[in-house]
Design an enzyme around this catalytic site. Structure first.
Site, PDB file in Angstrom:
ATOM      1  N   TYR A 185       0.851  -0.988  -0.056  1.00  0.00           N
ATOM      2  CA  TYR A 185       0.088  -0.007   0.149  1.00  0.00           C
ATOM      3  C   TYR A 185       0.889   1.259   0.090  1.00  0.00           C
ATOM      4  O   TYR A 185       1.746   1.274   0.794  1.00  0.00           O
ATOM      5  CB  TYR A 185      -1.160   0.193   1.383  1.00  0.00           C
ATOM      6  N   GLN A 216     -11.040   1.003   2.144  1.00  0.00           N
ATOM      7  CA  GLN A 216     -11.718   0.293   1.286  1.00  0.00           C
ATOM      8  C   GLN A 216     -10.815  -0.642   0.342  1.00  0.00           C
ATOM      9  O   GLN A 216     -11.066  -1.854   0.220  1.00  0.00           O
ATOM     10  CB  GLN A 216     -12.589   1.186   0.232  1.00  0.00           C
ATOM     11  N   ASN A 261      -3.240   6.597   6.451  1.00  0.00           N
ATOM     12  CA  ASN A 261      -3.683   7.512   7.322  1.00  0.00           C
ATOM     13  C   ASN A 261      -4.285   6.789   8.259  1.00  0.00           C
ATOM     14  O   ASN A 261      -4.132   5.628   8.662  1.00  0.00           O
ATOM     15  CB  ASN A 261      -4.678   8.591   6.708  1.00  0.00           C
ATOM     16  N   SER A 304       4.592  10.380  11.497  1.00  0.00           N
ATOM     17  CA  SER A 304       6.262  10.177  11.716  1.00  0.00           C
ATOM     18  C   SER A 304       6.720  11.017  12.845  1.00  0.00           C
ATOM     19  O   SER A 304       6.349  11.934  13.395  1.00  0.00           O
ATOM     20  CB  SER A 304       6.619  10.600  10.344  1.00  0.00           C
ATOM     21  N   GLN A 311      10.862  15.919   9.423  1.00  0.00           N
ATOM     22  CA  GLN A 311       9.779  15.308   9.880  1.00  0.00           C
ATOM     23  C   GLN A 311       8.580  15.834  10.114  1.00  0.00           C
ATOM     24  O   GLN A 311       7.398  15.423   9.897  1.00  0.00           O
ATOM     25  CB  GLN A 311      10.200  14.446  11.361  1.00  0.00           C
ATOM     26  N   HIS A 353       5.749  16.332   7.337  1.00  0.00           N
ATOM     27  CA  HIS A 353       5.029  15.241   6.834  1.00  0.00           C
ATOM     28  C   HIS A 353       3.386  15.265   7.295  1.00  0.00           C
ATOM     29  O   HIS A 353       2.716  15.043   6.500  1.00  0.00           O
ATOM     30  CB  HIS A 353       5.509  14.046   7.850  1.00  0.00           C
ATOM     31  N   GLU A 411      10.589   6.317  15.966  1.00  0.00           N
ATOM     32  CA  GLU A 411      10.629   5.729  14.531  1.00  0.00           C
ATOM     33  C   GLU A 411      12.195   6.037  14.180  1.00  0.00           C
ATOM     34  O   GLU A 411      12.509   5.215  13.514  1.00  0.00           O
ATOM     35  CB  GLU A 411       9.871   6.531  13.849  1.00  0.00           C
ATOM     36  N   HIS A 412      12.527   7.122  14.182  1.00  0.00           N
ATOM     37  CA  HIS A 412      13.882   7.529  13.694  1.00  0.00           C
ATOM     38  C   HIS A 412      14.646   8.088  14.718  1.00  0.00           C
ATOM     39  O   HIS A 412      14.152   8.905  15.730  1.00  0.00           O
ATOM     40  CB  HIS A 412      13.816   8.629  12.598  1.00  0.00           C
ATOM     41  N   ASP A 437      15.398   7.763   4.051  1.00  0.00           N
ATOM     42  CA  ASP A 437      13.855   8.102   3.440  1.00  0.00           C
ATOM     43  C   ASP A 437      13.975   7.675   2.125  1.00  0.00           C
ATOM     44  O   ASP A 437      12.904   7.146   1.546  1.00  0.00           O
ATOM     45  CB  ASP A 437      13.480   9.462   3.719  1.00  0.00           C
ATOM     46  N   GLU A 486      -0.915 -33.198  31.975  1.00  0.00           N
ATOM     47  CA  GLU A 486      -1.808 -32.089  31.305  1.00  0.00           C
ATOM     48  C   GLU A 486      -3.172 -32.529  31.218  1.00  0.00           C
ATOM     49  O   GLU A 486      -4.091 -31.695  30.828  1.00  0.00           O
ATOM     50  CB  GLU A 486      -1.518 -31.567  30.129  1.00  0.00           C
ATOM     51  N   HIS A 499      -3.311 -37.363  23.536  1.00  0.00           N
ATOM     52  CA  HIS A 499      -2.006 -36.997  23.232  1.00  0.00           C
ATOM     53  C   HIS A 499      -0.917 -38.067  23.717  1.00  0.00           C
ATOM     54  O   HIS A 499      -0.206 -38.499  23.112  1.00  0.00           O
ATOM     55  CB  HIS A 499      -1.429 -35.598  23.846  1.00  0.00           C
TER      56      HIS A 499
END
Length: 420
Positions: free
Chosen positions: A119, A182, A205, A228, A250, A253, A318-319, A352, A406, A411
């Site tokens: 995506y 969707q 998003n 970010s 950053q 973004h 993240e970074h 990046d 058990e 088993h």
């Protein structure tokens, strides 16, 4: 620790409303298939495509629009990303005929997932670099069917031409002009025009992130990504202008993105704040970057590098940039980050786009338990075993005793049937 600039507290989003909205979208796609996708395309993209899959003619048209320099840039970035992905793949090895006891042979195979959807966001900017970052390692991993999707540019029905070229260059087998929650539902459950996949990766998003969360289990995902973020640890040798640029890179973004500076000197902290103000005067994306910096930018003076390490590990960014005179003194102590950038020469933005590491990384403290997308994201480690008759007879009593302990009689019987 002294706080020079404090970020405002993030207010809890109306998660209940978000969950409900996304659930309705998923249900609509499952029930109405392509008709639902076209309904959302008309509502959100201002255009309805009859054929959701991008044709070869559209891809060739995209190539005709891209400049030679832009094409070469994409190829060079892809080359570095692919080279590092191959190095990562080669670091993983299969285990064959490991024997913990005589006659028992264990192993594991490394098997690529059969299909995935990459995506690629297409909202405020055409993030063609993300196409390279997702599709390239999937191709190196050996995924047989690699699908890519991205929202169409509003009112056109077409994916941005640079993104389309990047998808094709990286090796997508199928490309679809569809986005949003969707799209996640479509590739998780399938529609008339879209065959479902086994895994969906890539940022998006809050609606895309929530759709991935709700569809997880039906399909695999990489992780749930949020806004970010970058955290920078810096001492007096660092250039305030460079630090300001890295923080604002950053911030541009998203208004919810976060730039966080841990400085060892108060004078440096103040110079960086001043440098941020100067850059915002000329930055073309200042509308977004200024809001992000004012709301969520944070500047803290630490009492020691140990304190800086503790804060960084707790924040799990993240970074993570380490811009110190001697960065090696703390590198081994840093444990929670999506990707690490060492020294003033190593801009986070290099990662990046083109240096070779992946930019699809965990946010909102997820780096405490996962790394970013890499070739291993698309690989399964699957174990196997075989035994001789002697080994089977020897281990059966042990397994029988444990099973009866058990309370699992079946088993125990299955083990005892192997006794010779």
């Amino acid at each position: 620790m002294k706080i020079i600039k404090k970020a405002k507290e993030r207010t809890a989003e109306d998660n209940r409303r978000l969950r409900g909205t996304v659930a309705e979208i998923i249900d609509n796609v499952c029930e109405n298939g392509d008709a639902a996708l076209k309904e959302y395309s008309a509502r959100f993209d201002g255009y309805v495509r009859e054929e959701l899959r991008v044709s070869r003619r559209e891809i060739e048209e995209a190539y005709s629009r891209i400049s030679e320099q832009e094409l070469q840039d994409l190829k060079e970035a892809r080359k570095n990303i692919e080279a590092f992905a191959r190095a990562q793949r080669e670091s993983m090895s299969e285990v064959k005929d490991f024997s913990p006891a005589p006659g028992i042979f264990l192993g594991h195979r490394i098997i690529p997932v059969s299909s995935c959807c990459c995506y690629v966001p297409g909202g405020s900017y055409p993030l063609y670099s993300t196409a390279l970052m997702l599709i390239t390692p999937a191709r190196v991993a050996g995924v047989r069917r690699i699908v890519a999707c991205s929202p169409a540019v509003h009112g056109t029905g077409s994916i941005h031409y640079k993104t389309l070229v990047a998808m094709d260059l990286a090796g997508a087998d199928e490309i679809y002009a569809v986005g949003g929650a969707q799209a996640i539902a479509a590739f998780a459950y399938g529609t008339e025009q879209i065959r479902p996949v086994d895994m969906i990766v890539g940022p998006g998003n809050k609606f895309v992130a929530e759709a991935k969360r709700q569809c997880y289990g039906q399909i695999g995902i990489d992780f749930i990504a949020g806004p970010s973020e970058v955290l920078v640890i810096a001492d007096g040798q660092a250039d305030p202008e460079v630090l300001a640029a890295d923080l604002l890179a950053q911030c541009e973004h998203d208004p919810n993105a976060k730039g966080f500076l841990l400085a060892t000197e108060e004078s440096l902290a103040n110079r960086v704040i001043e440098a941020v103000g100067r850059e915002l005067e000329s930055l073309k994306t200042a509308g977004i970057a200024r809001q992000s910096w004012e709301d969520y930018g944070e500047v803290v003076v630490v009492d020691s590098l140990k304190e800086a390490v503790d804060v960084a590990n707790e924040y799990a960014p993240e970074h993570l940039e380490v811009n110190l005179e001697n960065p090696d003194q703390i590198i081994g102590k840093l444990e929670n980050y999506g990707s690490l950038f060492v020294g003033g020469n190593t801009a986070e933005v290099f990662g990046d786009y083109a240096s070779g590491t992946n930019h699809t990384l965990p946010t909102v403290r997820a780096s405490r338990y996962t790394g970013g997308v890499w070739v291993g994201t698309f690989l399964k480690v699957c174990t196997d075993q075989r035994m001789t008759a002697e080994a089977s007879g020897k281990i059966a009593p042990l397994v029988s005793r444990m099973a009866r302990g058990e309370g699992l009689e079946g088993h125990a019987v299955a083990a005892e049937k192997r006794l010779r």
